[in-house]
Enzyme design. Structure first.
Site, short mmCIF file in Angstrom:
data_model
loop_
_atom_site.label_atom_id
_atom_site.label_comp_id
_atom_site.label_asym_id
_atom_site.label_seq_id
_atom_site.Cartn_x
_atom_site.Cartn_y
_atom_site.Cartn_z
N ASP A 13 3.88 0.60 20.20
CA ASP A 13 4.06 -0.05 18.89
C ASP A 13 3.62 0.82 17.72
O ASP A 13 3.18 0.31 16.69
CB ASP A 13 3.32 -1.40 18.84
CG ASP A 13 3.64 -2.27 20.04
OD1 ASP A 13 4.83 -2.36 20.36
OD2 ASP A 13 2.71 -2.83 20.64
N LYS A 16 7.82 4.15 16.54
CA LYS A 16 8.73 5.22 16.97
C LYS A 16 10.16 4.99 16.47
O LYS A 16 10.83 5.91 16.03
CB LYS A 16 8.73 5.32 18.51
CG LYS A 16 7.38 5.76 19.06
CD LYS A 16 7.35 5.69 20.58
CE LYS A 16 7.30 4.29 21.12
NZ LYS A 16 6.05 3.57 20.94
N GLY A 40 10.26 -2.41 22.10
CA GLY A 40 10.89 -3.08 20.95
C GLY A 40 10.79 -2.13 19.78
O GLY A 40 9.74 -1.99 19.19
N HIS A 41 11.86 -1.40 19.52
CA HIS A 41 11.83 -0.41 18.43
C HIS A 41 12.46 -1.01 17.18
O HIS A 41 13.63 -1.37 17.17
CB HIS A 41 12.54 0.88 18.88
CG HIS A 41 11.78 1.61 19.94
ND1 HIS A 41 12.18 2.79 20.50
CD2 HIS A 41 10.58 1.32 20.52
CE1 HIS A 41 11.29 3.19 21.39
NE2 HIS A 41 10.32 2.30 21.42
N THR A 42 11.62 -1.11 16.14
CA THR A 42 12.05 -1.80 14.92
C THR A 42 12.49 -0.80 13.86
O THR A 42 11.78 0.17 13.57
CB THR A 42 10.89 -2.67 14.38
OG1 THR A 42 10.46 -3.52 15.44
CG2 THR A 42 11.31 -3.50 13.19
N GLN A 224 6.95 2.92 24.64
CA GLN A 224 5.53 2.61 24.91
C GLN A 224 4.66 3.75 24.35
O GLN A 224 5.12 4.49 23.51
CB GLN A 224 5.27 2.38 26.41
CG GLN A 224 5.87 1.09 26.96
CD GLN A 224 7.34 1.19 27.30
OE1 GLN A 224 7.75 2.12 27.97
NE2 GLN A 224 8.11 0.24 26.86
N THR A 300 8.84 -7.44 21.11
CA THR A 300 9.57 -7.92 22.28
C THR A 300 9.10 -9.31 22.70
O THR A 300 9.89 -10.17 23.05
CB THR A 300 9.40 -6.92 23.44
OG1 THR A 300 9.96 -5.69 23.04
CG2 THR A 300 10.07 -7.39 24.72
N ASP A 333 -0.54 2.22 4.72
CA ASP A 333 -0.60 1.14 3.71
C ASP A 333 -1.45 -0.04 4.17
O ASP A 333 -2.07 -0.72 3.35
CB ASP A 333 0.82 0.66 3.39
CG ASP A 333 1.61 0.29 4.64
OD1 ASP A 333 1.77 1.18 5.50
OD2 ASP A 333 2.04 -0.87 4.77
N VAL A 413 4.39 4.66 4.81
CA VAL A 413 3.69 3.69 3.95
C VAL A 413 4.40 2.34 3.90
O VAL A 413 4.20 1.56 2.98
CB VAL A 413 3.47 4.26 2.52
CG1 VAL A 413 2.50 5.41 2.54
CG2 VAL A 413 4.80 4.68 1.89
P1 IMP Z 1 5.28 -3.92 31.36
O1 IMP Z 1 5.69 -2.53 31.13
O2 IMP Z 1 6.18 -4.92 30.70
O3 IMP Z 1 5.04 -4.25 32.80
O4 IMP Z 1 3.85 -4.14 30.65
C1 IMP Z 1 2.70 -3.42 31.07
C2 IMP Z 1 1.72 -3.27 29.91
O5 IMP Z 1 2.30 -2.42 28.93
C3 IMP Z 1 1.39 -4.58 29.19
O6 IMP Z 1 0.06 -4.50 28.71
C4 IMP Z 1 2.34 -4.58 28.01
O7 IMP Z 1 1.87 -5.34 26.93
C5 IMP Z 1 2.38 -3.10 27.68
N1 IMP Z 1 3.65 -2.70 27.08
C6 IMP Z 1 4.83 -2.50 27.70
N2 IMP Z 1 5.77 -2.10 26.83
C7 IMP Z 1 5.17 -2.04 25.63
C8 IMP Z 1 5.61 -1.65 24.33
O8 IMP Z 1 6.77 -1.26 24.12
N3 IMP Z 1 4.69 -1.71 23.35
C9 IMP Z 1 3.39 -2.08 23.58
N4 IMP Z 1 2.93 -2.43 24.77
C10 IMP Z 1 3.82 -2.41 25.79
#
Ligand code: IMP
Length: 424
Positions: A13, A16, A40-42, A224, A300, A333, A413
């Protein structure tokens, strides 16, 4: 031509999607190499927010090829929903979106297995996004998985049925209360498979190789963060893929000696969603402020993110594992208005002051040691030039550069493409 990488350096998060979107005009190809719809890429532009899960963040640029590499796991149902959203906005992806035949497919039963496994873990749950990521990578490494290329074969449904039956037996074994209607899930799944089949499947490692030979510029988009890496993250509270630089080699077929720039993205503070250790986590008004001002809710899952001060021990480790060449600082920011900012520069570990990330960083093992810096109180969100940034923010950035010994070339920012300040 070298392949550049863009990677998250914390627990995901970091922003990216926004930076890939900003950088896309410099690249011919944007390629995802690991992870799947847990991401979840915003992206925000023209007053509109777009969230991508599996599709690379270059998709909104007409002249860019977007490649889903072999290291990615694809849920056809979620993928179809992403495509439907692109259709609504008249994004013409048919020519620009390519999918590796070697990417693995998330089955409906993978998602159910994820839920069963997490439920069975009780308090020890990972906090998974429940998108079936772990079970799908388990089938990949267990050599049972179904790949995109398989769905072009006549007998793939036999393979599917055998695997789904096995999954059902495993779900029963967990003996937890998971309600599901597999027939309904499968109807949706097979419909989405047909949509997937209408896209271009390629032998992606060969495609990438030829593109490099032809002098095309390629940016590999990580998902991730480094601290969620299956090997180097805070195991077992991690995802199931290599989120670090090496993952781009295995997830795209890029040779290590053809990696060029490595952009490392971090937030000016730290967040984490899901379970697991987080030494600089805040449980006070400061943490609450970061969460509220930074809109720290998962793109996500919608879950609130845990917030805390910047952890340089963890960041230094991530820079080292990834070979970061340039840093990009996000959400500067959000820290506006804090009188004093804290940055963790070392840990107290077994009575000693250490500056590397040790094997166990749980609360009982490490205590963060902080350096305090002066905060700033200015609205940065309308700033466009480095010269406009407050002196205290420049001091913060310079302090981080000195500590990490890597230049911070961009300060973001705000969420919009335009709210991106390039530092020389
Ligand atoms: P999983 O990959 O869905 O099995 O999640 C494993 C761990 O990685 C959990 O703590 C999720 O919250 C974290 N996680 C997986 N994908 C993301 C992401 O894109 N952003 C932040 N945390 C993530």
């Amino acid at each position: 031509m070298a392949v550049d990488l863009l990677l998250g350096l914390q627990w995901g998060d970091e922003g990216k999607g926004k930076i890939v979107d900003v950088l896309t005009s410099k690249y011919d190809i944007i390629a995802r190499f690991q992870g799947g719809p847990n991401a979840g890429h915003t992206l925000v532009f023209n007053g509109r927010k777009h969230v991508l899960h599996t599709i690379p963040s270059g998709i909104f640029h007409d002249d860019t090829i977007n490649l889903v590499g072999n290291g990615v796991v694809i849920d056809p149902v979620i993928f179809k929903k992403e495509l439907d959203k692109l259709d609504e906005q008249d994004v013409d992806y048919k020519k620009s979106l390519l999918i590796s035949r070697k990417a693995h497919i998330i089955l409906p039963t993978h998602r159910l297995l994820d839920a069963a496994s997490e439920t069975a873990k009780g308090k020890a749950k990972i906090g998974s996004t429940l998108k079936g990521i772990g079970p799908t990578y388990m089938d990949k490494t267990g050599r049972n998985g179904i790949r995109v290329g398989d769905i072009e074969l006549a007998d793939w449904k036999t393979k599917y049925r055998a695997l789904a039956n096995k999954h059902q037996a495993m779900i029963d074994f967990y003996n937890v209360d998971i309600q599901y209607d597999l027939e309904e899930l499968e109807a949706e799944f097979f419909e989405a498979i047909e949509t997937l089949k209408s896209l271009q499947f390629i032998d992606s490692e060969e495609y990438v190789h030829q593109a490099q030979k032809a002098g095309k510029s390629i940016l590999a988009e990580g998902a991730q963060g480094s601290l969620l890496d299956i090997d180097f993250g805070t195991y077992p509270y991690v995802t199931s893929s290599n989120t670090t630089a090496a993952g781009a080699c295995t997830g795209l077929g890029v040779a290590p000696n053809s990696i060029g720039k490595v952009y490392g993205i971090f937030k000016a503070y730290t967040t984490r969603v899901g379970s697991g250790p987080f030494p600089t986590e805040l449980f006070d008004a400061d943490g609450e402020t970061m969460g509220r001002v930074g809109h720290e809710f998962g793109a996500t899952t919608g879950r609130p993110r845990r917030c805390g001060w910047l952890d340089l021990v963890a960041l230094r480790y991530a820079c080292q594992v990834n070979g970061v060449t340039e840093l990009i600082m996000m959400k500067g920011d959000v820290l506006s208005g804090f009188k004093t900012l804290k940055v963790c520069t070392s840990y107290k570990y077994k009575g000693e002051d250490i500056s590397h990330l040790p094997y166990n960083i749980e609360e009982q093992n490490v205590t963060p040691v902080y350096t305090e810096l002066k905060g700033w109180d200015a609205d940065l969100t309308g700033m466009t030039e480095a010269s406009q940034l407050p002196a205290a923010l420049n001091d913060y950035v310079t302090f981080l550069e000195d500590q990490l010994n890597i230049p911070i070339t961009v300060v973001s920012v705000g969420p919009d493409r335009k709210q991106t300040i390039v530092r020389s």
